[in-house]
Design an enzyme around this catalytic site. Structure first.
Site, short mmCIF file in Angstrom:
data_model
loop_
_atom_site.label_atom_id
_atom_site.label_comp_id
_atom_site.label_asym_id
_atom_site.label_seq_id
_atom_site.Cartn_x
_atom_site.Cartn_y
_atom_site.Cartn_z
N ASP A 100 0.88 -1.20 -0.03
CA ASP A 100 -0.12 0.09 -0.14
C ASP A 100 0.86 1.21 -0.12
OD1 ASP A 100 -2.35 1.39 0.09
OD2 ASP A 100 -2.56 1.55 2.21
N ASN B 158 -10.31 -3.23 -7.02
CA ASN B 158 -9.48 -2.33 -7.79
C ASN B 158 -9.86 -1.99 -9.16
OD1 ASN B 158 -6.32 -3.34 -6.16
ND2 ASN B 158 -7.66 -1.69 -5.68
C1 FPP Z 1 -1.86 -0.01 -3.43
O1 FPP Z 1 -1.45 1.18 -3.48
C2 FPP Z 1 -1.20 -1.01 -4.53
C3 FPP Z 1 -2.05 -1.50 -5.31
C4 FPP Z 1 -3.48 -1.44 -5.52
C5 FPP Z 1 -1.22 -1.93 -6.53
C6 FPP Z 1 0.06 -2.72 -6.24
C7 FPP Z 1 0.73 -3.33 -7.58
C8 FPP Z 1 2.11 -3.06 -7.74
C9 FPP Z 1 2.99 -2.84 -6.71
C10 FPP Z 1 2.63 -3.32 -9.02
C11 FPP Z 1 2.40 -4.61 -10.00
C12 FPP Z 1 2.56 -5.89 -9.23
C13 FPP Z 1 3.51 -6.89 -9.62
C14 FPP Z 1 3.15 -8.22 -8.91
C15 FPP Z 1 4.60 -6.61 -10.24
P1 FPP Z 1 -2.17 2.49 -3.51
O2 FPP Z 1 -2.22 2.72 -5.05
O3 FPP Z 1 -3.75 2.13 -2.91
O4 FPP Z 1 -1.78 3.78 -2.74
P2 FPP Z 1 -2.37 4.89 -2.19
O5 FPP Z 1 -3.31 4.27 -0.84
O6 FPP Z 1 -1.42 5.97 -1.58
O7 FPP Z 1 -3.29 5.46 -3.25
#
Ligand code: FPP
Length: 241
Positions: A18, A66
């Site tokens: 996150d 998502n």
């Molecule tokens: C949450 O942070 C993150 C995600 C929903 C996506 C995670 C994906 C990756 C790290 C990359 C792809 C995966 C692989 C396995 C290569 P957020 O966007 O909700 O953060 P925020 O709360 O600060 O908005």
């Protein structure tokens, strides 16, 4: 640092990656830039966990919720996941040598067919890996996972293959995406939130939680060590005294 530096290691670590969006916002960059950095951190921590001797590690890459994000953000996350898999395919021999087994947790019905083909290929090609089980949760939701397990049990009951009295915890576990894997011992969530967010609901029944304010793209091996050290100190009673 090596495994011997810890007196006890969790068998199964789960990570909620996150804070990518906030990391990007702080820098005046698009959210997708945060996911690019987050994907690098995923590689770094996944490799490190394997080197330490963690047997099972699960990363939350994309939840069933998502899909409601902007289309370009969903596409960027899927692209990063695809890039990782292509790279993993190129380094297949190395993964096999290291005993890595790749698995994907989640509902595959909405995954792009080309991506799905690559996922299936990598799962089959690494199926003999016995040292590190690397799970990536993609289009994953804990409630959805339990729902499909219940539906499959109900189908067996309706057709007479089983009776209600046959339903037990093992039967449910065997129908989860993590079938055959141990429950989560340690759940890591960076970026200041203290929620489970529908991740591994059944599997985390007795998990120790570790939170940190560090945003996922800034998460380091030292942060992972800190979580392991905290886990080492906790006294797990599993409901006993
Ligand atoms: C949450 O942070 C993150 C995600 C929903 C996506 C995670 C994906 C990756 C790290 C990359 C792809 C995966 C692989 C396995 C290569 P957020 O966007 O909700 O953060 P925020 O709360 O600060 O908005």
């Amino acid at each position: 640092m090596e495994a011997k530096d810890f007196s006890v290691l969790p068998r199964h670590v789960a990570v909620i990656m996150d804070g990518n969006g906030r990391w990007a916002k702080k820098r005046g960059l698009p959210r997708t830039a945060g996911h690019i950095e987050g994907a690098k951190t995923f590689r770094k921590i996944g490799e490190y966990a394997g080197d330490l001797g963690i047997r099972h590690i699960t990363f939350y890459a994309f939840s069933t919720e998502n899909w409601s994000r902007p289309e370009n953000e969903v596409a960027a996350i899927m692209r990063l996941f695809n890039e990782y898999l292509e790279e993993a395919r190129e380094r297949l021999e190395e993964s096999i040598q290291k005993g890595i087994r790749l698995r994907f947790l989640g509902d595959r019905s909405r995954i792009d067919p080309d991506l799905l083909e690559l996922m299936d290929f990598m799962e089959a090609a690494t199926a003999e890996g016995k040292k590190v089980n690397l799970n990536i949760a993609i289009n994953y939701g804990g409630q959805q996972e339990l729902l499909q397990a219940v539906q499959s049990i109900a189908e067996d009951a309706a057709s007479g293959r089983i009776s209600a009295a046959d339903v037990d915890a093992a039967m449910i576990e065997n129908r989860l995406y993590t079938a055959g894997q141990p429950p989560v011992d340690l759940m890591i969530r960076p970026s200041g939130e203290q929620r489970l967010s529908n991740f591994l609901l059944w599997q985390s029944a007795y998990a120790e939680f570790w939170y940190s304010d560090v945003l996922w793209p800034d998460f380091t091996e030292q942060d992972f060590d800190e979580a392991l050290k905290a886990y080492e100190k906790r006294n797990r009673r599993f409901g006993g005294v």
